[in-house]
Write a protein that holds these residues in place. Structure first.
Motif, PDB file in Angstrom:
ATOM      1  N   ASN A  33      -8.021  12.011   0.375  1.00 50.66           N
ATOM      2  CA  ASN A  33      -7.480  11.323  -0.808  1.00 50.66           C
ATOM      3  C   ASN A  33      -8.156   9.972  -1.022  1.00 50.66           C
ATOM      4  N   GLU A  34      -8.380   9.254   0.104  1.00 46.90           N
ATOM      5  CA  GLU A  34      -9.042   7.942   0.023  1.00 46.90           C
ATOM      6  C   GLU A  34     -10.441   8.082  -0.577  1.00 46.90           C
ATOM      7  N   ALA A  83      -9.143   8.324  -4.577  1.00 44.83           N
ATOM      8  CA  ALA A  83      -9.208   6.860  -4.732  1.00 44.83           C
ATOM      9  C   ALA A  83     -10.652   6.412  -4.913  1.00 44.83           C
ATOM     10  N   ASP A 132      -5.234  12.137   4.235  1.00 45.14           N
ATOM     11  CA  ASP A 132      -5.352  10.744   3.780  1.00 45.14           C
ATOM     12  C   ASP A 132      -6.806  10.357   3.552  1.00 45.14           C
ATOM     13  N   TYR A 173       0.842  -1.197   0.000  1.00 45.94           N
ATOM     14  CA  TYR A 173       0.000   0.000   0.000  1.00 45.94           C
ATOM     15  C   TYR A 173       0.881   1.252   0.000  1.00 45.94           C
ATOM     16  N   ALA A 174       1.939   1.233   0.821  1.00 38.64           N
ATOM     17  CA  ALA A 174       2.821   2.400   0.959  1.00 38.64           C
ATOM     18  C   ALA A 174       3.574   2.687  -0.331  1.00 38.64           C
ATOM     19  N   LYS A 178       1.212   4.068  -2.928  1.00 32.31           N
ATOM     20  CA  LYS A 178       0.861   5.449  -2.567  1.00 32.31           C
ATOM     21  C   LYS A 178       1.991   6.401  -2.967  1.00 32.31           C
ATOM     22  N   ASP A 181       4.201   7.106   5.277  1.00 33.32           N
ATOM     23  CA  ASP A 181       3.855   5.707   5.021  1.00 33.32           C
ATOM     24  C   ASP A 181       5.038   4.914   4.469  1.00 33.32           C
ATOM     25  N   SER A 182       5.985   5.618   3.835  1.00 36.52           N
ATOM     26  CA  SER A 182       7.112   4.906   3.232  1.00 36.52           C
ATOM     27  C   SER A 182       8.065   4.342   4.284  1.00 36.52           C
ATOM     28  N   VAL A 200       1.404   9.324  -5.801  1.00 37.70           N
ATOM     29  CA  VAL A 200       1.531  10.739  -5.406  1.00 37.70           C
ATOM     30  C   VAL A 200       2.673  11.391  -6.185  1.00 37.70           C
ATOM     31  N   TRP A 256       2.815  10.645   1.036  1.00 41.57           N
ATOM     32  CA  TRP A 256       3.496   9.361   0.796  1.00 41.57           C
ATOM     33  C   TRP A 256       4.649   9.116   1.761  1.00 41.57           C
TER      34      TRP A 256
END
Length: 672
Positions: free
Chosen positions: A599-600, A604, A596, A166-167, A170, A250-251, A174, A247
């Motif tokens: 964006n979700e 998304a 987030d 997921y990360a 994302k 989460d990375s 982005v 991003w």
């Protein structure tokens, strides 16, 4: 004079090592993975240091090596531009990369993807070197996309974890948003300036300063402003500025060495480097600079607030990276490009140190990353403790440490700037000092001081099934990793302490960036003011540091440290009570200001909804329903009608013949 073969060797050595290890690493003995890649990056560092020495003596290299593509009258070249800015970036990138390579031997020791990881980080080093060494926009974009691709592979390195996948998705998506703007900006440069070569573009830029372009019918925009803003959208993606910052935290799902490599010295600083390199363009647009500065100020302040509530040790450092990137962007926005690059360099060392220190703590805690489960680790991990303390002191801008010289210069630049929005930027970077000190030392005190909370965790775990729990076992204490992990920490601690003292005078007030960074607008005089202030009041780096003890930023930093010490070692009940009292604010911070969630739901969710509609209408109804099944149904219905004519009765056929003859006779009658 710098030889072409020397420059070509610097990026190609890591690329060659990455190719050999990536293609054949699984067949060769495990140790060959780190031997090849460390040799490649180590030689790159040595050669970069040689080039740096040559550029200090005034050598500049700007040549095209070969023509990659010719389209009409436009030629796309691969070439190098090596001056003081480039050579400094090359040394920083290769040194931090070398430290990360050495550290990785210990950190990834038991990982089945050992050789794959070394191949990726070596490939990343090649990509970053191609980016900083480029002399044209085409090659810059190649390096830009290559670091994006390798970061995608590294963030999702543990591809069996859903969170890692997921990360990295994302991060990739982005960055595509930012890269779309960047590509449009490069397109504007090619269309209006007629070249992608830096020198050619910068030469004609002043003549284009008054040029207007019509993006929408009836609206005139400044060509330079539009181009600079589009290029900056690319920098917002890579250098994680609001709102394209989502991003980066989460990375942290990737292994810790790449957190140090991507989020300290290299990939996230690509945007800062690019804007500094484009200073001759940005100087022609106060609007673009003002936008850059305000976005940087928002990032510096509001991302710092998020660091206060994080409990994952790597995420605290990640939010501090976001905040520091905001500081660099503010410096760019107030035309203090040299200060931004200076902070980029000092930050590279102390942030890499903090990330690798966090990784050592994670190893010592058997992969438990929650700082609430730690405490008093200084007793068990003395080297990690001292080096992390040096990194933290540098981060908060303690006088004499590297971060002090660059951070205080950014605050001074914002103070002296006359660009619209500089008042807000000055306020943001000043408050950011307190916030940075508070969350940095909150983490420091929770991890290295106070009660040994992992002992309490053991008792809790004894009553539960502990099969899926990361952390120390019932009879284990934290332990210092081996020297292969500690050596990079020690080597990074040295520049984290000293580099600011050594480099401030040549980089900010000397001729280091002369002819590289342009500041030629009369309103953009922040650097002149700082130089005047330095020469008349401070006189030397030591004088600046001693004066730093009397300034407002130092008082704010000290206040943050003292408050963190009081809250997290003496009265931990106060933060808990404040969290309950101000639960609404905590909820906003917990949800990361809703970026987030937005964006979700919007991007998304909107994309999924649009996809569902296109599938239902386009695929199911139009293609399947009308074109495919519709054709079959039409033929079936036509056959149903036709079969009624075929009855098998003679008088039906006779009747049909008579009707047919009648129609034919009527037809011929009308013709004649």
């Amino acid at each position: 004079m710098i030889s072409t073969s020397l420059l070509v060797s610097i990026p190609l050595l890591p690329l060659l090592a990455a190719a050999v290890v990536g293609l054949f690493g699984h067949k060769l003995p495990r140790a060959t993975a780190h031997i090849f890649t460390i040799t490649g990056v180590g030689l790159s560092f040595v050669l970069s240091a040689i080039v740096f020495g040559k550029t200090l003596d005034g050598a500049i290299y700007n040549q095209n090596l070969y023509t990659w593509l010719t389209a009409g009258n436009t030629q796309f070249h691969v070439g190098f531009l090596v001056d003081n800015l480039t050579s400094m970036m090359m040394v920083v990138v290769t040194f931090v990369s070398l430290m990360v390579h050495v550290y990785t031997i210990g950190y990834m020791e038991e990982d089945p993807g050992y050789s794959r990881f070394f191949s990726y980080i070596s490939l990343f080093t090649f990509s970053m070197l191609m980016l900083v060494m480029s002399n044209n926009f085409m090659q810059l974009f190649f390096g830009w996309e290559a670091v994006g691709l390798v970061s995608y592979l590294l963030i999702g390195f543990w591809y069996t974890r859903p969170t890692a996948i997921y990360a990295n998705l994302k991060a990739f998506l982005v960055n595509r948003v930012g890269d779309f703007g960047f590509l449009l900006g490069i397109g504007m440069v090619l269309y209006h300036f007629g070249s992608l070569d830096y020198a050619a573009v910068f030469q004609v830029a002043p003549a284009k300063a008054a040029t207007q372009v019509s993006i929408f019918p009836g609206s005139a925009w400044s060509l330079i402003t539009v181009t600079c803003l589009l290029l900056f959208v690319g920098a917002m993606g890579k250098s994680a500025q609001v709102p394209l910052h989502v991003w980066l935290p989460d990375s942290m799902e990737g292994p810790t060495p790449i957190s140090a490599l991507i989020h300290a010295a290299t990939m996230v600083t690509a945007g800062i480097f690019m804007v500094a390199r484009m200073s001759p363009l940005y100087e022609l647009s106060t609007t673009a600079l003002s936008t850059v500065m305000i976005i940087g100020a928002i990032t510096a302040l509001f991302m710092g607030f998020l660091g206060v509530i994080q409990n994952d040790i790597k995420r605290v450092v990640a939010y501090s990276t976001l905040s520091q990137l905001g500081y660099m962007t503010v410096a760019l926005g107030v035309s203090a490009y040299s200060v931004a690059i200076f902070h980029l360099m000092t930050h590279a060392f102390f942030k890499a140190l903090l990330f690798l220190g966090a990784g050592a703590v994670i190893m010592g805690m058997h992969h438990d990353q929650d700082i609430r489960h730690m405490g008093n680790l200084k007793k068990y991990m003395p080297v990690t403790w001292v080096t992390s303390l040096i990194g933290s002191l540098a981060l908060i801008g303690t006088p004499f440490f590297a971060g002090f010289y660059s951070k205080d210069s950014i605050i001074e630049a914002a103070k002296f700037s006359h660009i619209p929005g500089s008042g807000f930027a000055y306020f943001a970077v000043l408050i950011g000092v307190f916030v940075t000190a508070f969350y940095s030392f909150r983490m420091y005190f929770l991890v290295f001081h106070g009660k040994e909370k992992w002992r309490e965790m053991k008792h809790e775990d004894a009553h539960h099934d502990n099969s899926h729990h990361h952390g120390l076992g019932p009879n284990e204490d934290p332990h210092e990793p081996g020297w292969v992990v500690k050596l990079p920490l020690v080597l990074l601690a040295v520049p984290s302490f000293m580099i600011g003292y050594i480099a401030i005078e040549p980089m900010l007030f000397g001729s280091f960036f002369q002819g590289v960074i342009a500041v030629n607008h009369p309103e953009h005089g922040a650097m002149t003011e700082i130089a005047h202030h330095y020469s008349h009041l401070l006189h030397s780096p030591a004088g600046m540091a001693l004066h730093g003890f009397l300034t407002l930023p130092f008082v704010l930093a000290l206040g943050g440290v003292v408050l963190a010490w009081f809250f997290y070692t003496k009265r931990p009940d106060i933060p808990a009570a404040m969290q309950r009292r101000f639960s609404a604010i905590h909820h906003i911070l917990e949800n990361k200001y809703g970026f987030d969630a937005f964006n979700e739901r919007f991007f998304a969710g909107g994309a999924r909804c649009l996809g569902a509609q296109l599938w239902q209408i386009g695929d199911v109804k139009l293609i399947d329903g009308t074109l495919v099944n519709g054709t079959a149904n039409s033929i079936g219905k036509f056959a149903q009608v036709l079969r009624k004519v075929q009855t098998g009765r003679i008088y039906h056929y006779a009747f049909a013949m008579i009707i047919g003859a009648f129609i034919l006779l009527t037809f011929f009658r009308f013709i004649h």
